[in-house]
Design a protein around this motif. Structure first.
Motif, PDB file in Angstrom:
ATOM      1  N   UNK A   1      -3.955  -6.409  -4.656  1.00  0.00           N
ATOM      2  CA  UNK A   1      -3.254  -7.414  -3.854  1.00  0.00           C
ATOM      3  C   UNK A   1      -4.154  -8.044  -2.792  1.00  0.00           C
ATOM      4  N   UNK A   2      -5.442  -7.812  -2.893  1.00  0.00           N
ATOM      5  CA  UNK A   2      -6.386  -8.334  -1.904  1.00  0.00           C
ATOM      6  C   UNK A   2      -7.510  -9.082  -2.631  1.00  0.00           C
TER       7      UNK A   2
ATOM      8  N   UNK B   1      -2.180   9.057  -3.937  1.00  0.00           N
ATOM      9  CA  UNK B   1      -2.114   9.803  -2.683  1.00  0.00           C
ATOM     10  C   UNK B   1      -0.655   9.917  -2.256  1.00  0.00           C
ATOM     11  N   UNK B   2      -0.217  11.151  -2.005  1.00  0.00           N
ATOM     12  CA  UNK B   2       1.162  11.400  -1.596  1.00  0.00           C
ATOM     13  C   UNK B   2       1.302  11.541  -0.089  1.00  0.00           C
ATOM     14  N   UNK B   3       0.245  11.960   0.580  1.00  0.00           N
ATOM     15  CA  UNK B   3       0.288  12.103   2.042  1.00  0.00           C
ATOM     16  C   UNK B   3      -1.134  12.019   2.574  1.00  0.00           C
TER      17      UNK B   3
ATOM     18  N   UNK C   1      -6.959  -2.235   3.674  1.00  0.00           N
ATOM     19  CA  UNK C   1      -6.333  -2.855   2.491  1.00  0.00           C
ATOM     20  C   UNK C   1      -5.914  -1.835   1.437  1.00  0.00           C
ATOM     21  N   UNK C   2      -6.398  -0.603   1.551  1.00  0.00           N
ATOM     22  CA  UNK C   2      -6.006   0.410   0.584  1.00  0.00           C
ATOM     23  C   UNK C   2      -4.568   0.855   0.866  1.00  0.00           C
ATOM     24  N   UNK C   3      -3.718   0.907  -0.142  1.00  0.00           N
ATOM     25  CA  UNK C   3      -2.282   1.167   0.064  1.00  0.00           C
ATOM     26  C   UNK C   3      -1.958   2.657   0.180  1.00  0.00           C
TER      27      UNK C   3
ATOM     28  N   UNK D   1     -11.084   1.261  -7.260  1.00  0.00           N
ATOM     29  CA  UNK D   1     -10.945   0.247  -6.210  1.00  0.00           C
ATOM     30  C   UNK D   1     -10.245  -1.005  -6.744  1.00  0.00           C
ATOM     31  N   UNK D   2     -10.511  -1.362  -7.988  1.00  0.00           N
ATOM     32  CA  UNK D   2      -9.794  -2.502  -8.573  1.00  0.00           C
ATOM     33  C   UNK D   2      -8.282  -2.257  -8.531  1.00  0.00           C
ATOM     34  N   UNK D   3      -7.898  -1.057  -8.817  1.00  0.00           N
ATOM     35  CA  UNK D   3      -6.479  -0.708  -8.810  1.00  0.00           C
ATOM     36  C   UNK D   3      -5.904  -0.788  -7.396  1.00  0.00           C
TER      37      UNK D   3
END
Length: 686
Positions: A517-518, A420-422, A459-461, A511-513
Motif C-alpha cells: 500500500x506504499x 506478526x501477532x504482537x 509503513x510496515x503494517x 517487503x513487497x508484501x
C-alpha cells in the motif's frame, strides 16, 4: 509575504548577471546552486550568468513554514520549492512589464528566453538593460508557474556554482574570515558539563609571546570557562595548555556510560509514555514464535570538517557577526541578548560552512553565546579589537551536543510465516527538542517525535505497541544527520529481515508484501533491486546480499549491498542505491548527497565510532580515538532516482539511515548472527 519580494533575493547588474541571495547557509548540501536553479527556471535567466550569495540573518529570509531562518530537517527544497520559483516568476513579470513600456507593446505579446525579453517583431532587450526599471514596477500579487513539462533547468544535472572556488582553494569559510587587528580566542571548557572555575593561575599562559589576556567567562550552560585571547591561534592554544585550573564540580551530575546503560535497561523494563497502543496479549502465547531483542546506540559527535568558529566585532551599540550558522535569526537574537542589544543591532553575516550535520543549528547558540561573553568582557575593559573564536577538533569531540544514546527493547510474537501477532517496543533516550524553538512542532503528549520517527508511522503494517522514556542526563544532546532515523531504521530494517528469514521468505519478497500500500517505497526498492541484479546475478563465493529500504523526511532510500567477511570484519563491496525524492531539482547534487550520507552512515558501523563518558568526562579526544569514515571505506556505489514531477522532498539526510541495516542483514546472511548494536561489535553479535 516579505520573503516573496524579489528585491531581497534577486539583483541584476547592467551586464545581465543575476545574483540570487539565498536565505539559507550552504553546509555542503548544494543549496547555493539548487535554490538559484528554482529562481532561474521561472526567471528564464541565462544560467551562465547566474551567481549566488548567502543572505544575512533577516526577516525576509525566514523559512516560510518554520517562521525562522533555518537549515535542517532536509526541508530547504521542500519548503522553498514554491517560494523561490515565485520569486523568479515575479521578477520575470516585472522585467516584462518594464520592457513592454519601453517597446510600447502589451506585456502579453512578449516572451522571455536566456536573459532576454523578445517582442514579436524581433526587437529584444536584455535583463541588464531592464533591471533598474523593473524594480520600479509593482510586485505581482500572483504569478503562474511553469508546468514540469516546460522545465529547461530544473531536473537537469547541473554543476555547482561554488565548485570552482572550493576546488581551487578560493572559497572563504567562516574559519578563513579575518579583519584588521583581529584577535583569536580559544576557550578552556570545564571537563564536566556545567562545572565552574574554582581558582586558576594564568601566569605561564600570559608569559607566552602573543598572548594578550585570559578572561573568566560564563558559558551557555551555566558553567564557567577560561578564554585565552592572543594575536594568533597557535599562541592562544599553547597558552590554554599551560593554564593551571582547579574546577568546581560540586552539584553537577557526572554522567557515566556504563551507569547510564544500566539505568536505561531498568527503564526499558518499566511502562513508559505511550506513543501508540496495540494489543500485546499474543506475547503470552507459547505456541507462537518469538523474537526478543535489545538494541543499543551510543552518543555520536558530529565532527564536521570545519570546526566550530565565529567572528565578532562588538562596538557597544552595534555588533557584527560572521558565522556559518544553520539558525541565523536565533543565533542573532542570542548574541544580542548577551550583549544587551536588540536583534536588529546585530548584523549576522552567513558564511559558507564546512559541514554541519546539525551541529551548527544549536538552540542554545552555545559557541556564539560563549564568544559574545568574551567580546562583552573585553569591551568592559576597553578592548575594541574584533575577535575570532575557534574550536579545536578536541573541543569539537568533547564539547557536547551529541546524538543521544538510545536503547530499544523489542518483543515480537509471530507465526513463523511472516505474520506478526504482537510487537512490544520500548525506546529509552534523551529528548533533543524539549525546551527548544521547535518544541511545539515535535513534542506531543510528552513524547519527542524525533526520537520515535521511523518506528511510529512506519509503513510496515505491524501492530506496534510503542512506549518511550526520556531520562534527564547531564550530557547536552542535539539532532544529528537524519535525527531519530539514525537508530530506528536499523532496528526496523534488521527486524524485518529477521522476520523474513524466520519465515523462509526472501527479504525482498517479504517487503513487497508489507509495502503493497506504499507505492513510493516500493518504487524505490524495486529500482534498487532491478539495477543491482538481485535475484538474477550470482554473487562471488563468500558474498551475500543485504537489503534495506527506509523512509525519512518524506523521501525513500533503498540500498542493495554486497558484503563479504574478512575474518571478523565485514567488507562492503558494492552498493546499489535508489531514491524517491519526488522532483529531482539537481540530480548531480542528489547523487553527491546520497554518496555523502551513505559514507556517514557507514561510519556509524566502525568500531570506535562512539562517545563514552567516565565520571562526567568524555573519554574521546580527536579522530584518533573517535573514528570516522574515510575514502578507504567508500564502496563502489551507483545512484538511481525514481522519476517524479511532484514537489521535491528531502535529500540531505535520507541516505544515511538504511546503509547500516543493509550491511547488518548481509552479515547475518553470511554468519547467521544478528548485530543488535552500532557500531558493530564483531565479538558480541546476537
Amino acid at each position: 509575504m516579505p520573503q516573496q519580494q524579489p528585491s531581497a533575493f534577486v539583483s541584476i547588474d547592467g551586464d545581465g548577471f543575476v545574483t540570487v541571495t539565498i536565505g539559507k547557509t550552504d553546509i555542503g548540501q548544494g543549496v547555493q546552486t539548487a535554490l538559484p536553479m528554482l529562481v532561474a527556471e521561472e526567471l528564464d535567466a541565462d544560467w551562465s550568468k547566474v551567481r549566488s550569495h548567502l543572505g544575512p540573518a533577516g526577516e525576509a529570509y525566514k523559512d516560510p513554514v518554520y517562521k525562522m531562518q533555518i537549515v535542517g530537517g532536509s526541508t530547504t527544497m521542500k519548503h522553498s520549492w514554491s517560494q523561490y520559483r515565485e520569486i523568479g516568476a515575479r521578477m520575470r513579470a516585472m522585467l516584462v512589464n518594464a520592457a513592454a513600456k519601453r517597446l510600447n507593446v502589451s506585456p502579453s505579446v512578449l516572451k522571455t528566453q536566456a536573459g532576454m525579453v523578445i517582442a514579436p517583431d524581433g526587437r529584444s532587450l536584455s535583463y541588464g538593460e531592464l533591471a533598474a526599471a523593473a524594480l520600479d514596477e509593482p510586485v505581482p500579487t500572483s504569478v503562474e508557474l511553469k508546468s514540469p513539462a516546460k522545465f529547461k533547468l530544473i531536473g537537469k544535472p547541473t554543476g555547482r556554482l561554488d565548485a570552482r572556488d572550493k576546488s581551487s582553494g578560493l572559497q572563504i569559510f567562516g574559519i578563513d574570515f579575518t579583519l584588521p587587528n583581529m584577535r583569536t580566542v580559544v576557550i578552556l571548557h570545564p571537563p564536566v558539563f556545567g562545572a565552574k572555575v574554582l581558582r586558576y593561575d594564568a601566569t605561564k599562559a600570559k608569559a607566552i609571546s602573543g598572548v594578550e589576556d585570559v578572561y573568566q567567562v560564563p558559558l551557555y550552560n551555566g558553567g564557567v570557562g577560561l578564554a585565552v585571547v592572543a594575536d594568533g591561534f597557535w599562541p592562544a592554544r599553547l597558552a590554554r595548555e599551560v593554564l593551571q585550573v582547579e574546577w568546581d564540580t560540586d552539584g553537577v551530575e557526572k554522567a557515566d556510560s556504563d551507569t547510564l546503560w544500566a539505568r536505561y535497561r531498568v527503564l526499558a523494563g518499566q511502562p513508559g509514555t505511550k506513543v501508540h497502543p496495540a494489543d500485546t496479549s499474543a506475547l503470552a502465547n507459547t505456541k507462537l514464535k518469538k523474537i526478543s531483542a535489545e538494541y543499543t546506540f551510543p552518543y555520536l559527535a558530529h565532527t564536521p570538517m570545519e570546526p566550530l568558529n565565529c567572528s565578532i566585532d562588538f562596538r557597544g551599540d552595534q555588533c557584527k557577526v560572521w558565522v556559518g550558522s544553520q539558525l541565523q535569526t536565533a543565533d542573532q537574537a542570542a548574541v544580542a541578548h548577551v550583549l544587551g542589544l536588540k536583534p536588529d543591532q546585530v548584523t549576522l553575516n552567513t558564511m559558507m560552512a564546512g559541514g554541519g550535520f546539525g551541529r551548527r543549528a544549536v538552540p542554545t547558540s552555545d559557541y556564539l553565546v560563549d564568544a559574545a561573553q568574551v567580546a562583552k568582557a573585553r569591551y568592559a575593559v576597553g578592548r575594541r579589537e574584533p575577535i575570532k573564536m575557534i574550536w579545536t577538533r578536541e573541543d569539537d569531540v568533547r564539547g557536547g551536543y551529541y546524538r543521544p544514546m538510545h536503547l530499544h527493547r523489542v518483543e515480537i510474537a509471530h507465526d513463523g510465516k511472516g505474520t506478526v501477532l504482537a510487537w512490544k517496543h520500548i525506546i529509552v533516550g534523551q529528548s533533543i527538542t524539549s525546551g527548544t524553538q521547535i518544541e511545539s512542532f515535535t513534542v506531543k503528549n510528552g513524547v519527542d517525535e524525533t526520537m520515535v520517527e521511523g518506528v511510529a508511522g512506519s509503513p510496515y503494517p505491524f501492530p506496534i505497541a510503542l512506549e518511550v522514556h526520556h531520562p534527564k542526563v547531564n550530557v547536552p544532546v542535539l539532532w544529528f544527520r537524519s535525527v531519530g532515523h539514525t537508530h530506528t531504521a536499523f532496528v526496523m530494517e534488521t527486524l524485518v529481515d529477521e522476520l523474513a528469514r524466520a519465515g523462509g521468505i526472501d527479504p525482498v519478497t517479504y517487503r513487497r508484501r508489507l509495502l503493497a500500500k506504499h507505492p513510493r517505497n516500493l518504487a524505490a526498492m524495486e529500482l534498487a533491486v532491478e539495477k543491482s541484479g538481485y535475484g538474477k546475478r550470482r554473487l562471488p563465493p563468500g558474498r551475500a546480499w543485504g537489503v534495506a529500504v527506509h523512509e525519512s523526511f518524506d523521501s525513500i532510500v533503498a540500498y542493495v549491498v554486497e558484503v563479504s567477511m574478512n575474518g571478523t570484519e565485514p567488507v562492503l563491496h558494492e552498493v546499489t542505491a535508489a531514491v524517491h525524492c519526488n522532483m529531482p531539482v539537481n540530480p548531480r547534487t542528489i547523487e553527491a548527497q546520497m554518496q555523502g550520507g551513505l559514507l556517514m552512515g557507514l561510519g556509524m558501523t566502525i568500531p570506535g565510532a562512539e562517545i563514552t563518558l567516565k565520571n562526567g568526562q568524555v573519554q574521546q579526544h580527536n579522530w584518533n580515538d573517535y573514528r570516522i569514515p574515510t575514502h578507504a571505506h567508500m564502496p563502489k556505489m551507483t545512484v538511481h532516482i525514481v522519476p517524479s514531477a511532484d514537489p521535491p522532498t528531502g535529500i540531505g539526510e535520507p541516505s544515511l539511515p538504511p546503509i547500516a541495516p543493509a550491511m547488518a542483514n548481509a552479515i547475518a546472511a553470511i554468519t547467521g548472527r544478528r548485530h543488535r548494536s552500532l557500531p558493530f561489535s564483531i565479538a558480541n553479535p546476537a
